[in-house]
Design a protein around this motif. Structure first.
Motif, PDB file in Angstrom:
ATOM      1  N   HIS A  43       0.845  -1.197  -0.057  1.00  0.00           N
ATOM      2  CA  HIS A  43      -0.089  -0.006   0.058  1.00  0.00           C
ATOM      3  C   HIS A  43       0.676   1.270  -0.202  1.00  0.00           C
ATOM      4  O   HIS A  43       1.543   1.324   0.770  1.00  0.00           O
ATOM      5  CB  HIS A  43      -0.901   0.076   1.350  1.00  0.00           C
ATOM      6  CG  HIS A  43      -1.766  -1.338   1.694  1.00  0.00           C
ATOM      7  ND1 HIS A  43      -3.017  -1.714   0.520  1.00  0.00           N
ATOM      8  CD2 HIS A  43      -1.491  -2.097   2.411  1.00  0.00           C
ATOM      9  CE1 HIS A  43      -3.158  -2.912   1.169  1.00  0.00           C
ATOM     10  NE2 HIS A  43      -2.325  -2.905   1.650  1.00  0.00           N
ATOM     11  N   ALA A  44       0.140   1.322  -0.875  1.00  0.00           N
ATOM     12  CA  ALA A  44       1.300   3.719  -0.427  1.00  0.00           C
ATOM     13  C   ALA A  44       0.536   4.007  -0.202  1.00  0.00           C
ATOM     14  O   ALA A  44      -0.659   4.576  -1.357  1.00  0.00           O
ATOM     15  CB  ALA A  44       1.986   3.984  -1.925  1.00  0.00           C
ATOM     16  N   ILE A  45       0.273   5.936  -0.111  1.00  0.00           N
ATOM     17  CA  ILE A  45      -0.464   7.069   0.533  1.00  0.00           C
ATOM     18  C   ILE A  45       0.115   8.409   0.475  1.00  0.00           C
ATOM     19  O   ILE A  45       1.614   8.759   1.358  1.00  0.00           O
ATOM     20  CB  ILE A  45      -1.183   6.845   2.033  1.00  0.00           C
ATOM     21  CG1 ILE A  45      -2.051   5.178   2.593  1.00  0.00           C
ATOM     22  CG2 ILE A  45      -2.257   7.793   2.115  1.00  0.00           C
ATOM     23  CD1 ILE A  45      -1.111   4.442   2.694  1.00  0.00           C
ATOM     24  N   GLY A  46      -0.701   8.569  -0.293  1.00  0.00           N
ATOM     25  CA  GLY A  46       0.148   9.673  -1.006  1.00  0.00           C
ATOM     26  C   GLY A  46       0.304  11.211   0.623  1.00  0.00           C
ATOM     27  O   GLY A  46      -1.635  11.102   0.529  1.00  0.00           O
ATOM     28  N   VAL A  47       1.148  12.067   0.537  1.00  0.00           N
ATOM     29  CA  VAL A  47       0.801  12.362   1.466  1.00  0.00           C
ATOM     30  C   VAL A  47       1.598  13.966   1.058  1.00  0.00           C
ATOM     31  O   VAL A  47       2.461  13.737   0.184  1.00  0.00           O
ATOM     32  CB  VAL A  47       1.179  12.430   3.194  1.00  0.00           C
ATOM     33  CG1 VAL A  47       0.605  11.459   3.617  1.00  0.00           C
ATOM     34  CG2 VAL A  47       2.792  12.230   3.328  1.00  0.00           C
ATOM     35  N   SER A  48       1.412  15.375   2.420  1.00  0.00           N
ATOM     36  CA  SER A  48       2.008  16.645   1.487  1.00  0.00           C
ATOM     37  C   SER A  48       3.615  16.911   1.641  1.00  0.00           C
ATOM     38  O   SER A  48       4.365  17.790   1.503  1.00  0.00           O
ATOM     39  CB  SER A  48       1.227  17.935   2.865  1.00  0.00           C
ATOM     40  OG  SER A  48       1.099  17.624   3.802  1.00  0.00           O
ATOM     41  N   ALA A 100       8.592  19.673  -6.884  1.00  0.00           N
ATOM     42  CA  ALA A 100       8.739  21.308  -7.098  1.00  0.00           C
ATOM     43  C   ALA A 100       8.076  21.993  -6.225  1.00  0.00           C
ATOM     44  O   ALA A 100       6.702  23.325  -5.965  1.00  0.00           O
ATOM     45  CB  ALA A 100       8.362  21.357  -8.588  1.00  0.00           C
ATOM     46  N   GLY A 101       8.066  21.223  -4.862  1.00  0.00           N
ATOM     47  CA  GLY A 101       7.371  21.648  -3.688  1.00  0.00           C
ATOM     48  C   GLY A 101       7.928  20.480  -2.739  1.00  0.00           C
ATOM     49  O   GLY A 101       8.690  19.529  -3.030  1.00  0.00           O
ATOM     50  N   ASP A 102       6.237  20.912  -1.572  1.00  0.00           N
ATOM     51  CA  ASP A 102       6.774  19.839  -0.932  1.00  0.00           C
ATOM     52  C   ASP A 102       5.572  18.797  -1.341  1.00  0.00           C
ATOM     53  O   ASP A 102       5.044  18.138  -1.705  1.00  0.00           O
ATOM     54  CB  ASP A 102       5.863  20.224   0.762  1.00  0.00           C
ATOM     55  CG  ASP A 102       6.866  21.238   1.503  1.00  0.00           C
ATOM     56  OD1 ASP A 102       8.362  19.947   1.375  1.00  0.00           O
ATOM     57  OD2 ASP A 102       7.368  22.267   1.786  1.00  0.00           O
ATOM     58  N   ALA A 103       6.487  17.545  -0.520  1.00  0.00           N
ATOM     59  CA  ALA A 103       5.357  16.218  -1.285  1.00  0.00           C
ATOM     60  C   ALA A 103       5.881  14.912  -0.400  1.00  0.00           C
ATOM     61  O   ALA A 103       7.308  15.355   0.231  1.00  0.00           O
ATOM     62  CB  ALA A 103       5.719  15.871  -2.767  1.00  0.00           C
ATOM     63  N   GLY A 104       5.155  13.917  -0.496  1.00  0.00           N
ATOM     64  CA  GLY A 104       5.517  12.551   0.318  1.00  0.00           C
ATOM     65  C   GLY A 104       4.940  11.969   0.413  1.00  0.00           C
ATOM     66  O   GLY A 104       4.001  12.062  -0.709  1.00  0.00           O
ATOM     67  N   LEU A 105       5.214  10.311   1.296  1.00  0.00           N
ATOM     68  CA  LEU A 105       4.397   9.365   1.127  1.00  0.00           C
ATOM     69  C   LEU A 105       4.467   8.574   1.949  1.00  0.00           C
ATOM     70  O   LEU A 105       6.003   8.499   2.166  1.00  0.00           O
ATOM     71  CB  LEU A 105       4.712   8.544  -0.752  1.00  0.00           C
ATOM     72  CG  LEU A 105       4.107   7.388  -1.051  1.00  0.00           C
ATOM     73  CD1 LEU A 105       3.724   7.631  -2.371  1.00  0.00           C
ATOM     74  CD2 LEU A 105       5.091   6.217  -0.508  1.00  0.00           C
ATOM     75  N   ARG A 114      -2.498  16.405   2.931  1.00  0.00           N
ATOM     76  CA  ARG A 114      -3.022  15.705   1.274  1.00  0.00           C
ATOM     77  C   ARG A 114      -1.978  16.566   0.302  1.00  0.00           C
ATOM     78  O   ARG A 114      -1.197  17.373   0.226  1.00  0.00           O
ATOM     79  CB  ARG A 114      -4.847  16.302   0.765  1.00  0.00           C
ATOM     80  CG  ARG A 114      -5.682  15.948   1.561  1.00  0.00           C
ATOM     81  CD  ARG A 114      -6.796  16.766   0.744  1.00  0.00           C
ATOM     82  NE  ARG A 114      -6.472  18.055   1.157  1.00  0.00           N
ATOM     83  CZ  ARG A 114      -7.526  18.774   1.717  1.00  0.00           C
ATOM     84  NH1 ARG A 114      -8.226  18.079   2.589  1.00  0.00           N
ATOM     85  NH2 ARG A 114      -7.559  19.751   1.964  1.00  0.00           N
ATOM     86  N   LEU A 115      -2.379  14.881  -1.002  1.00  0.00           N
ATOM     87  CA  LEU A 115      -0.747  15.378  -2.134  1.00  0.00           C
ATOM     88  C   LEU A 115      -1.688  15.626  -2.671  1.00  0.00           C
ATOM     89  O   LEU A 115      -2.952  16.062  -2.895  1.00  0.00           O
ATOM     90  CB  LEU A 115      -0.032  14.535  -2.559  1.00  0.00           C
ATOM     91  CG  LEU A 115       0.271  13.683  -3.651  1.00  0.00           C
ATOM     92  CD1 LEU A 115       2.291  14.425  -2.955  1.00  0.00           C
ATOM     93  CD2 LEU A 115       0.748  12.334  -4.213  1.00  0.00           C
ATOM     94  N   ASP A 116      -0.685  16.497  -3.361  1.00  0.00           N
ATOM     95  CA  ASP A 116      -1.312  17.592  -4.910  1.00  0.00           C
ATOM     96  C   ASP A 116      -1.104  17.337  -5.656  1.00  0.00           C
ATOM     97  O   ASP A 116      -0.017  16.287  -6.264  1.00  0.00           O
ATOM     98  CB  ASP A 116      -1.511  19.342  -4.445  1.00  0.00           C
ATOM     99  CG  ASP A 116       0.385  20.173  -5.202  1.00  0.00           C
ATOM    100  OD1 ASP A 116      -0.063  19.429  -6.140  1.00  0.00           O
ATOM    101  OD2 ASP A 116       0.551  20.444  -4.395  1.00  0.00           O
TER     102      ASP A 116
END
Ligand SMILES: Cc1ncc(COP(=O)(O)O)c(C=O)c1O
Length: 369
Positions: free
Chosen positions: A53-58, A211-216, A250-252
């Motif tokens: 499982h993978a969950i994209g986050v901010s 190109a900004g913040d993101a995580g998973l 949330r991931l955009d």
């Protein structure tokens, strides 16, 4: 020759048309948050890492925070982690109201020392009614090993200890996407997939950067994955009905679309980083510098792994660090200090009562003087 510490412009030039087209597509769809790009990215990272499982986050920080919240870690709990990491690792533990326990690192790898971890548990903790308690009577809930600079921790020891004391393992794989480790019980695994959960950061300078913040977050348990999806949306399952107190994690879609363009190149980029590390090693050897500076350890190189190290950073230890930096600076060769302080020395953690010079982390810092 000018050598900046980080220059992403070449990577951008190579992928510019694709990245622009991916952004255009999101703009045209007007779907900005938690949409098809994010879903595609989650699936691709799950496949790449070998995670169910993978969950994209901010962000990477929010990945750690959401995991601790979803696991119900809070006041009265304690979480063990490395004394030498980016701030977010320790900050998240404190933010949920738990006590961060900073354990020393192995000075050759900069990763959590299994000997120090065992010694902390043996000498400072006790078992009571199936729980592991620290001296203050707080419950040790989890271990957060950090795969620092792109090198996996000694996960066999972490696994053995976590099994023995029933602790969750939350891997801080923010700097280590794709890094491999040969486990005794599961064979070859990628960073993030050896514990219950793994957290990644796609901060622009990471090996895989947005190109900004993101995580998973990757995780093995379907129920926890579901809970994490709820937690990333303010604990909301049905619109405006909140089962839990979560957050906006949330991931955009624009970030996800960019990451979808970049992910297929990650293996080749990691190989190029390793080739650069080999070149540095050869050059340092040829110049007779290996006795003077300490090069990064490669403990898994001979174990038949491809990504035995992904070199998020190439970190050397050098006496007279500041003079060396000045010297390199004059020649336009960029450097940075990773990290000037151990987490246990940070002002905001003074309340935890660590002695400033308690750990080998400090000898790493002293070595640099
Ligand atoms: C080891 C480590 N943990 C956590 C984080 C937090 O990630 P982010 O910057 O995406 O919040 C980072 C990123 O810098 C990191 O290097």
């Amino acid at each position: 020759m000018r050598v900046p510490l980080l220059d992403l412009s070449e990577q951008y030039r190579a992928l510019e048309a694709e990245i622009r087209a991916a952004i255009e597509k999101v703009l045209a769809s007007q779907r900005f948050i938690l949409g098809p790009e994010g879903e595609t990215f989650e699936k691709a990272v799950a496949d790449y890492c070998g995670a169910p499982h993978a969950i994209g986050v901010s962000s990477g920080t929010d990945a750690l925070l959401a995991v601790l919240m979803a696991l119900g870690v809070g006041p009265g709990d304690a979480v063990i982690t490395s004394a030498y990491s980016f701030f977010g690792t320790g900050g998240c533990i404190a933010r949920v109201g738990a006590r961060p326990i900073f354990v020393d690192v192995d000075p050759s790898t900069f990763n959590l020392s299994s000997a120090a971890l065992e010694s902390y548990i043996d000498n400072r903790c006790r078992k009571s009614r199936g729980k592991l308690l620290n001296e203050k009577g707080e419950t040790i809930r989890a271990i957060i090993p950090v795969h620092l600079f792109g090198l996996c921790c000694e996960m066999d020891s972490v696994h053995r200890i976590s099994e023995q004391y029933q602790l969750d393992v939350i891997e801080d794989a923010a700097q280590a996407i794709g890094a491999e480790y040969l486990t005794a019980h599961m064979g070859l695994r990628r960073a993030g997939t050896m514990g219950e959960v793994g957290c990644f950061s796609f901060y622009p300078s990471k090996n895989l950067g947005a190109a900004g913040d993101a995580g998973l977050i990757v995780c093995r348990d379907a129920k926890l994955a579901e809970k994490l999806r709820i937690f990333r949306q303010h604990g909301m399952e049905r619109r405006y009905y909140h089962r839990f107190i979560g957050g906006n994690f949330r991931l955009d879609e624009i970030q996800a679309a960019i990451l979808n363009v970049k992910l297929p190149h990650l293996e080749e980029w990691s190989a190029a980083r390793r080739a650069a590390a080999d070149r540095y090693r050869n050059e340092f050897e040829q110049q007779g510098l290996t006795g003077k500076i300490t090069l990064p350890a490669e403990p898994y190189r001979e174990r038949g792994l491809t990504n035995h190290h992904i070199y998020h950073q190439y970190v050397i230890r050098a006496p007279r660090r500041d003079e060396l930096r000045e010297h390199l600076d004059k020649r336009e060769i960029g450097t940075a200090i990773y990290y000037p302080l151990g987490l246990h020395e940070q002002e905001c953690f003074a309340y935890l009562g660590y002695e400033a010079q308690q750990y080998v982390v400090n000898s790493i810092a002293n070595f640099f003087e």
